[in-house]
Design a protein around this motif. Structure first.
Motif, PDB file in Angstrom:
ATOM      1  N   ALA A  79       3.349  -1.601   5.015  1.00 57.00           N
ATOM      2  CA  ALA A  79       3.188  -0.178   5.288  1.00 57.00           C
ATOM      3  C   ALA A  79       2.264   0.049   6.478  1.00 57.00           C
ATOM      4  CB  ALA A  79       2.636   0.535   4.048  1.00 57.00           C
ATOM      5  N   GLU A  80       1.230  -0.759   6.587  1.00 57.12           N
ATOM      6  CA  GLU A  80       0.232  -0.553   7.644  1.00 57.12           C
ATOM      7  C   GLU A  80       0.645  -1.171   8.975  1.00 57.12           C
ATOM      8  OE1 GLU A  80      -4.608  -1.005   8.344  1.00 57.12           O
ATOM      9  OE2 GLU A  80      -3.669  -1.764   6.501  1.00 57.12           O
ATOM     10  N   HIS A  81       1.235  -2.375   8.911  1.00 55.08           N
ATOM     11  CA  HIS A  81       1.472  -3.119  10.155  1.00 55.08           C
ATOM     12  C   HIS A  81       2.949  -3.327  10.479  1.00 55.08           C
ATOM     13  CE1 HIS A  81      -2.799  -3.966  10.292  1.00 55.08           C
ATOM     14  NE2 HIS A  81      -2.751  -4.472   9.073  1.00 55.08           N
ATOM     15  N   GLY A  82       3.830  -3.113   9.515  1.00 55.92           N
ATOM     16  CA  GLY A  82       5.249  -3.322   9.767  1.00 55.92           C
ATOM     17  C   GLY A  82       5.637  -4.791   9.687  1.00 55.92           C
ATOM     18  N   TYR A  83       6.891  -5.073  10.001  1.00 53.89           N
ATOM     19  CA  TYR A  83       7.417  -6.439   9.934  1.00 53.89           C
ATOM     20  C   TYR A  83       7.055  -7.217  11.194  1.00 53.89           C
ATOM     21  CZ  TYR A  83      10.357  -4.903   6.032  1.00 53.89           C
ATOM     22  OH  TYR A  83      10.801  -4.416   4.831  1.00 53.89           O
ATOM     23  N   THR A  84       6.946  -8.525  11.029  1.00 57.24           N
ATOM     24  CA  THR A  84       6.704  -9.425  12.150  1.00 57.24           C
ATOM     25  C   THR A  84       7.358 -10.761  11.833  1.00 57.24           C
ATOM     26  OG1 THR A  84       5.022 -10.513  13.507  1.00 57.24           O
ATOM     27  CG2 THR A  84       4.514 -10.246  11.172  1.00 57.24           C
ATOM     28  N   TYR A  99      10.247   1.440   0.517  1.00 59.62           N
ATOM     29  CA  TYR A  99       8.968   1.721  -0.136  1.00 59.62           C
ATOM     30  C   TYR A  99       7.802   1.679   0.852  1.00 59.62           C
ATOM     31  CZ  TYR A  99       5.072   1.487  -3.424  1.00 59.62           C
ATOM     32  OH  TYR A  99       3.898   1.721  -4.094  1.00 59.62           O
ATOM     33  N   PRO A 100       7.631   0.601   1.651  1.00 63.47           N
ATOM     34  CA  PRO A 100       6.515   0.623   2.620  1.00 63.47           C
ATOM     35  C   PRO A 100       6.658   1.726   3.662  1.00 63.47           C
ATOM     36  CG  PRO A 100       7.854  -1.361   2.874  1.00 63.47           C
ATOM     37  CD  PRO A 100       8.275  -0.725   1.599  1.00 63.47           C
ATOM     38  N   TRP A 101       7.881   2.090   4.032  1.00 62.52           N
ATOM     39  CA  TRP A 101       8.053   3.192   4.976  1.00 62.52           C
ATOM     40  C   TRP A 101       7.538   4.504   4.392  1.00 62.52           C
ATOM     41  CZ3 TRP A 101      13.753   2.081   6.903  1.00 62.52           C
ATOM     42  CH2 TRP A 101      13.707   1.003   7.803  1.00 62.52           C
ATOM     43  N   VAL A 102       7.874   4.760   3.130  1.00 61.50           N
ATOM     44  CA  VAL A 102       7.415   5.994   2.484  1.00 61.50           C
ATOM     45  C   VAL A 102       5.893   5.978   2.332  1.00 61.50           C
ATOM     46  CG1 VAL A 102       7.523   7.387   0.373  1.00 61.50           C
ATOM     47  CG2 VAL A 102       9.608   6.341   1.280  1.00 61.50           C
ATOM     48  N   ALA A 107       0.420   7.719   3.687  1.00 62.17           N
ATOM     49  CA  ALA A 107      -0.904   7.268   4.147  1.00 62.17           C
ATOM     50  C   ALA A 107      -1.361   8.050   5.370  1.00 62.17           C
ATOM     51  CB  ALA A 107      -0.870   5.776   4.455  1.00 62.17           C
ATOM     52  N   TRP A 108      -0.428   8.462   6.205  1.00 61.57           N
ATOM     53  CA  TRP A 108      -0.773   9.284   7.365  1.00 61.57           C
ATOM     54  C   TRP A 108      -1.381  10.613   6.923  1.00 61.57           C
ATOM     55  CZ3 TRP A 108       1.304  13.988   9.283  1.00 61.57           C
ATOM     56  CH2 TRP A 108       0.899  14.319  10.581  1.00 61.57           C
ATOM     57  N   LEU A 109      -0.977  11.069   5.723  1.00 69.08           N
ATOM     58  CA  LEU A 109      -1.496  12.335   5.201  1.00 69.08           C
ATOM     59  C   LEU A 109      -2.813  12.166   4.453  1.00 69.08           C
ATOM     60  CD1 LEU A 109       1.870  13.807   3.822  1.00 69.08           C
ATOM     61  CD2 LEU A 109       0.700  14.457   5.940  1.00 69.08           C
ATOM     62  N   VAL A 110      -2.957  11.061   3.688  1.00 69.69           N
ATOM     63  CA  VAL A 110      -4.138  10.912   2.829  1.00 69.69           C
ATOM     64  C   VAL A 110      -5.182   9.967   3.416  1.00 69.69           C
ATOM     65  CG1 VAL A 110      -2.756  11.388   0.771  1.00 69.69           C
ATOM     66  CG2 VAL A 110      -3.140   9.009   1.452  1.00 69.69           C
ATOM     67  N   GLY A 111      -4.800   9.157   4.413  1.00 69.07           N
ATOM     68  CA  GLY A 111      -5.784   8.330   5.100  1.00 69.07           C
ATOM     69  C   GLY A 111      -6.098   6.996   4.465  1.00 69.07           C
ATOM     70  N   HIS A 114      -3.641   2.255   0.050  1.00 73.54           N
ATOM     71  CA  HIS A 114      -3.526   2.003  -1.385  1.00 73.54           C
ATOM     72  C   HIS A 114      -3.384   3.309  -2.161  1.00 73.54           C
ATOM     73  CE1 HIS A 114      -5.150  -0.127  -5.231  1.00 73.54           C
ATOM     74  NE2 HIS A 114      -3.831   0.003  -5.247  1.00 73.54           N
ATOM     75  N   TYR A 115      -4.185   4.292  -1.837  1.00 74.37           N
ATOM     76  CA  TYR A 115      -4.043   5.593  -2.486  1.00 74.37           C
ATOM     77  C   TYR A 115      -2.646   6.162  -2.246  1.00 74.37           C
ATOM     78  CZ  TYR A 115      -9.144   5.689  -3.104  1.00 74.37           C
ATOM     79  OH  TYR A 115     -10.434   5.408  -3.470  1.00 74.37           O
ATOM     80  N   ALA A 116      -2.139   5.981  -1.028  1.00 73.10           N
ATOM     81  CA  ALA A 116      -0.801   6.481  -0.711  1.00 73.10           C
ATOM     82  C   ALA A 116       0.249   5.796  -1.573  1.00 73.10           C
ATOM     83  CB  ALA A 116      -0.501   6.253   0.766  1.00 73.10           C
ATOM     84  N   ALA A 117       0.124   4.474  -1.732  1.00 70.11           N
ATOM     85  CA  ALA A 117       1.088   3.737  -2.558  1.00 70.11           C
ATOM     86  C   ALA A 117       1.052   4.215  -4.009  1.00 70.11           C
ATOM     87  CB  ALA A 117       0.787   2.242  -2.486  1.00 70.11           C
ATOM     88  N   LEU A 118      -0.150   4.452  -4.526  1.00 63.03           N
ATOM     89  CA  LEU A 118      -0.273   4.932  -5.899  1.00 63.03           C
ATOM     90  C   LEU A 118       0.307   6.332  -6.050  1.00 63.03           C
ATOM     91  CD1 LEU A 118      -3.865   3.634  -6.744  1.00 63.03           C
ATOM     92  CD2 LEU A 118      -1.674   2.649  -7.440  1.00 63.03           C
TER      93      LEU A 118
END
Length: 387
Positions: A79-84, A99-102, A107-111, A114-118
């Motif tokens: 979610a943070e760094h994308g695929y490599t 899932y990581p895209w969502v 996360a862009w909204l809540v900062g 982990h909180y975003a995933a939950l």
């Protein structure tokens, strides 16, 4: 009169309206139960760790950190760094992207990732509770629907529905797709199916499942093309994932090689994995014999038995979903995570809720499942293998 205090006296006189009110009340109770289970699990883990490990929880961050185990950090990394294609993160191409895209968007909204995933898993699990209630209500009635949601959320591995794992989003999308198809809302069914296929690899199973549902509805009239073309959106989700593989590695099937070389997972006759797990029971120490042998074999047997029962008691659409998923997760060189994969077999919960009408049988089922849920979730919080 005392009778005015009875619920029946407060409901509409019309029997259909009364049934509708009761069904809506049952749905509210089911969703409240989902929230309650989340809160109980959140409170249970620090208490258990304090008693068994003299481990005091310092604050919310540490409390939530107990659930950041196994695959969960990988999804946050994506979610943070994308695929490599470099280093350890290069192995994460085996995890599908939705899932990581969502999580990244939230996360862009809540900062905080982990909180975003939950938050994503919480929203998805509540949606799962709602749509599972609705689809079961349609097939078996409101009473069975309420019990089905309860069983889903006390299933021994259901703790993954609340954490940074894909199960809550995937099952909500899959059940939602089938529910939409049952209602004749084929565009919605196709879009949700595409989302499921972008979340977990077995989402592709929705393609034949939805085609079967379209065929079963052929007598209802209307253009067959209207029902079939949206189903083509499901393999579209698979195609997007293959394109991600190609963009990162230059090979659309790179995930298969990594699954084989790093996770030692590849397709094999189903009896091979079952036999390997069965041999583990008698030839390893107690822990691995139980977790890698007894539990894997027991849940595989449960899935097979439930699939056979589904063929007798449920619509063919649900039986195909059960059979294809069961065949997929036992057709490997060694069984791994079968108890968690069984969560996707939501018709199994419907069957159990339908069968356990007597109070003793129902109580026994719920207590046994809850005990295993407590055991596995605690194991998971310690970073030990729990499927």
């Amino acid at each position: 009169m005392s009778s005015v205090n009875r619920l029946d006296d407060l409901l509409p006189r019309d029997s259909a309206a009364r049934s509708s009110v009761r069904a809506e009340s049952g749905l509210v109770h089911a969703l409240c139960f989902v929230v309650a289970v989340k809160l109980v699990l959140l409170a249970y883990i620090p208490i258990a760790r304090a008693v068994t490990h003299d481990d005091a929880t310092a604050g919310l961050a540490e409390l939530l950190g107990y659930w950041l185990r196994w695959d969960a950090p990988h999804y946050l990394e994506l979610a943070e760094h994308g695929y490599t294609n470099q280093g350890e993160r290069g192995l994460f191409i085996v995890f599908l992207p939705l899932y990581p895209w969502v999580v990244r968007v939230v996360a862009w909204l809540v900062g905080d990732f982990h909180y975003a995933a939950l938050l994503v898993s919480t929203a998805a699990s509540l949606t799962l509770g709602w749509v599972l209630y609705r689809v079961t209500e349609r097939e078996l009635g409101a009473e069975v629907a309420g019990r089905t949601v309860l069983l889903m959320f006390v299933f021994p591995t259901s703790y993954v529905l609340h954490i940074a794992y894909t199960e809550s989003l995937f099952i909500a999308l899959a059940v939602g797709s089938m529910y939409a198809a049952r209602q004749g809302r084929w565009k919605t069914a196709g879009l949700l199916g595409m989302g499921a296929a972008l979340t977990r690899v077995n989402g592709a199973i929705l393609f034949p499942v939805l085609l079967l549902e379209a065929w079963l509805q052929r007598r209802e009239g209307g253009s067959p093309l209207r029902r079939v073309w949206p189903v083509l959106l499901v393999p579209g989700g698979v195609l997007i994932y293959l394109c991600v593989n190609y963009a990162v590695y230059g090979d659309p099937l790179q995930f298969l090689q990594i699954q084989r070389e790093h996770w030692h997972k590849q397709l094999a006759p189903p009896w091979q994995g079952l036999w390997s797990a069965f041999k583990t029971i008698g030839h390893h120490e107690a822990w691995s014999a139980q977790m890698l042998g007894v539990q894997e074999v027991s849940f595989a047997a449960l899935a097979i038995a439930a699939t056979l029962a589904s063929a007798r008691w449920l619509r063919a659409t649900y039986t195909l979903w059960m059979a294809a998923n069961t065949l997929l997760f036992v057709s490997t060189g060694f069984l791994q995570s079968v108890p968690r994969y069984c969560l996707t077999l939501f018709p199994m919960m419907m069957l159990a809720a339908r069968a356990c009408r007597s109070t003793p049988a129902w109580t026994l089922l719920v207590v046994a499942s809850s005990l295993l849920l407590a055991l596995f979730s605690y194991q998971f919080s310690l970073g030990r293998w729990a499927f």
